[in-house]
Design an enzyme around this catalytic site. Structure first.
Site, short mmCIF file in Angstrom:
data_model
loop_
_atom_site.label_atom_id
_atom_site.label_comp_id
_atom_site.label_asym_id
_atom_site.label_seq_id
_atom_site.Cartn_x
_atom_site.Cartn_y
_atom_site.Cartn_z
CE1 TYR A 80 -4.03 -1.79 -0.07
CE2 TYR A 80 -3.39 -2.78 2.01
CZ TYR A 80 -4.24 -2.72 0.92
OH TYR A 80 -5.30 -3.58 0.83
CD GLU A 109 -0.97 -5.04 -6.66
OE1 GLU A 109 -1.69 -5.84 -7.29
OE2 GLU A 109 -1.40 -3.97 -6.21
#
Length: 136
Positions: A49, A127
């Protein structure tokens, strides 16, 4: 084949919706090529994040995603897989998500919206590198 990354978030696992969510992806014609049930550690969550680190909700995001196990997965499809997954997920705010989408059918609150999906091919690769470095 094209690939993307998803997380069935802790609320999805806690509510026992993991099978339903994966089934929807598979019924669309996508394939799960890697998956792991894991409690995400804080350092990994903060890296994931990172784009939100200066926003007021950053701490809440990290607390939520690390509170209990999540299903991390690489999903494959013929092309633009990330777009297909994002469409199946529905709008980020479940109150705006269309019926028939994962969030439209099963979520109520934006803070507990069941699933994360990469928002671009570049994000997917970043990711995957964070959560499945051996498959990057």
């Amino acid at each position: 084949m094209d690939r993307t990354f998803i997380i069935v978030k802790p609320d999805g696992v806690e509510r026992r919706l993991t099978g339903e969510i994966i089934a929807r992806l598979e019924r669309k014609g996508l394939s799960l090529v890697a998956a792991e049930l894991r409690t995400i550690d804080r350092a990994t969550a903060e890296r994931h994040y990172g784009e939100h680190k200066d926003k007021p909700f950053f701490g809440d995001l990290v607390d939520f995603i690390t509170r209990s196990p999540a299903l991390l997965a690489i999903v494959e499809g013929p092309s633009d897989t990330w777009k297909v997954v994002r469409t199946l997920m529905g709008a980020t705010n479940p109150k705006d998500a269309a019926p028939g989408t994962i969030r439209g059918d099963f979520a109520i609150e934006m803070t507990e919206n069941l699933i994360h999906g990469s928002d671009s091919a570049e994000s997917a690769e970043r990711e995957i590198g964070i959560f499945f470095p051996d498959r990057a």
